[in-house]
Design an enzyme around this catalytic site. Structure first.
Site, PDB file in Angstrom:
ATOM      1  CE  LYS A   1       0.440   0.281 -51.337  1.00 28.82           C
ATOM      2  NZ  LYS A   1       1.851   0.307 -51.180  1.00 28.82           N
TER       3      LYS A   1
ATOM      4  CD  GLN B   1       4.174   2.558 -52.604  1.00 31.13           C
ATOM      5  OE1 GLN B   1       3.302   2.474 -51.802  1.00 31.13           O
ATOM      6  NE2 GLN B   1       4.396   1.793 -53.673  1.00 31.13           N
TER       7      GLN B   1
ATOM      8  CG  ASP C   1       5.182  -3.258 -47.335  1.00 28.57           C
ATOM      9  OD1 ASP C   1       4.057  -3.722 -47.738  1.00 28.57           O
ATOM     10  OD2 ASP C   1       5.436  -1.882 -47.805  1.00 28.57           O
TER      11      ASP C   1
END
Ligand code: NAD
Length: 286
Positions: free
Chosen positions: A55, A99, A122
Site C-alpha cells: 500500500k 491494518q 477503508d
C-alpha cells in the site's frame, strides 16, 4: 477447451492508477499540498507487513504521501486510540488505515469507531457502512468491494438483474459487497460457513464471488457453464499463494475469471488510492 477471459486486475489497476497520478500531478502543479495517507501496523504478522508495504509503495507511485506507523505487538487499545485521535485532526492526513487483524488485546470495533468517518478510507466505520445501506455517494465504499465493482465495470460486466452468489459474509469483503451488488441491481444470494449444500447455490450464479480464505473451496462441478468467477481469497497451499477457486479446472467452465494473484488483490489497493484521493479532493474542495 475454450480459454476464458482473464480479468486482469494488474492491468486495470495500472490504467486507473495512471489517471489518479495525472490528477494528483495536476494538483501539485497548482501548488496544492500532497494527499496524505496514514497507515498503522500493529505487531509482526508477516502477511500484514507485506500488505502494508504494498500500500505504501502504491501511494508513492501515484504521489500520495504516506505516514507509516509500526507499533509493537503489545500495544494497548488506549495507545492506538491516542494515535488515531492525533491523526483525526492532522491537516496533512486525508486517510487513516489501520491494518487488520489487530492483536487480540485490542478492541477492533472501538478502534474503527474512533476513526474520523471523513478519513475512514477503508470504509469500515459504521457511518460509512451505513451509507452503503442508505446508498449515498458521499461515503467510502470498502476497498475490496470497490475494486471488484471497478473490475466488473472495466470489462463491461453488467450487474443489473444478474444472479450474483457471494460465498463468505465477512465484515471486510462479503457483507459490504452484498450491499454494493444490491445497489448495482443484482439479485444476491449470500452463502457462508453454515450454508447447507453450497453447490446448490453456487450452480445458480451468473456471477460467482468467493471470499472465504478456504483454498480451492470452489470446484469445477460447483460452477455454472459460462459464469463470471471472482476469486477474493488469498491463502497458502503447498507453499504457493492460491485463491478460493480451483482456477486450473474452473477456468474452462467460466466465461471470465480472476487469477490469484493478480486479480482482486491489486484492485483492492487501487480502491484505497481512489478513496484517499476522494477524501483529499473533498478536504481541498476540489
Ligand atoms: P472472514 O474470516 O471475515 O470471512 C470468511 C467468510 O467465509 C465467513 O463469512 C465464513 O462464514 C465463510 N466461510 C468460511 N469457510 C467456509 C466454507 N467452507 N463454506 C462457505 N463459507 C465459508 O474473512 P475475510 O476477511 O472476508 O477474508 C476472506 C478471504 O479474502 C481471505 O482469504 C482474505 O485473505 C481474502 N481477502 C483478500 C483481499 C484481496 O484484496 N484479494 C482483501 C481482503 C480479504
Amino acid at each position: 477447451m475454450k480459454e476464458p477471459l482473464i480479468l486482469d486486475g494488474r492491468k486495470v489497476s495500472e490504467e486507473i492508477r495512471s489517471k489518479i497520478k495525472e490528477k494528483i500531478d495536476s494538483y501539485k502543479e497548482r501548488g496544492l499540498r500532497d494527499p496524505g495517507l496514514a497507515v498503522i501496523l500493529v505487531g509482526e504478522d508477516p502477511a500484514s507487513k507485506i500488505y502494508v508495504n504494498n500500500k505504501v509503495k502504491a501511494c508513492a507511485k501515484v504521489g500520495i504521501k504516506s505516514f507509516k506507523f509500526e507499533l509493537p505487538q503489545n500495544t494497548t487499545t488506549q495507545e492506538l486510540l491516542d494515535l488515531i485521535s492525533d491523526l483525526n485532526t492532522d491537516p496533512e492526513v486525508d486517510g487513516i488505515l489501520v491494518q487488520l487483524p489487530l492483536p487480540p488485546q485490542i478492541d477492533q470495533q472501538e478502534i474503527i469507531n474512533a476513526i474520523n468517518p471523513s478519513k475512514d478510507v477503508d470504509g469500515f466505520h459504521p457511518q460509512n457502512m451505513g451509507k452503503l445501506v442508505a446508498r449515498t455517494e458521499d461515503g467510502f465504499i470498502p476497498c475490496t468491494p470497490l475494486g471488484i465493482d471497478l473490475l466488473l465495470q472495466h470489462y463491461s460486466i453488467n450487474l443489473k438483474g444478474k444472479d450474483v452468489v457471494i460465498v463468505g459474509e465477512g465484515f471486510i469483503v462479503g457483507r459490504p459487497l452484498t450491499l454494493l451488488m444490491l445497489w448495482r441491481g443484482a439479485t444476491v444470494t449470500v452463502c457462508h460457513i453454515h450454508t447447507r449444500d453450497l453447490k446448490r447455490f453456487t450452480l445458480q450464479a451468473e456471477i460467482l464471488i468467493s471470499a472465504t480464505g478456504v483454498p480451492h473451496l470452489i470446484k469445477e462441478d460447483m460452477v455454472k457453464e459460462g459464469a463470471v468467477v471472482i476469486d477474493v481469497g488469498i491463502s497458502k497451499k503447498d507453499g504457493k499463494i492460491v485463491g478460493d477457486v480451483d482456477f486450473e479446472k474452473v477456468k474452462y467452465k467460466a466465461k471470465a475469471i480472476t487469477p490469484v494473484p493478480g486479480g482482486v488483490g491489486p484492485m483492492t489497493v487501487t480502491g484505497l488510492l481512489l478513496n484517499t484521493l476522494k477524501s483529499y479532493e473533498r478536504r481541498e474542495r476540489l
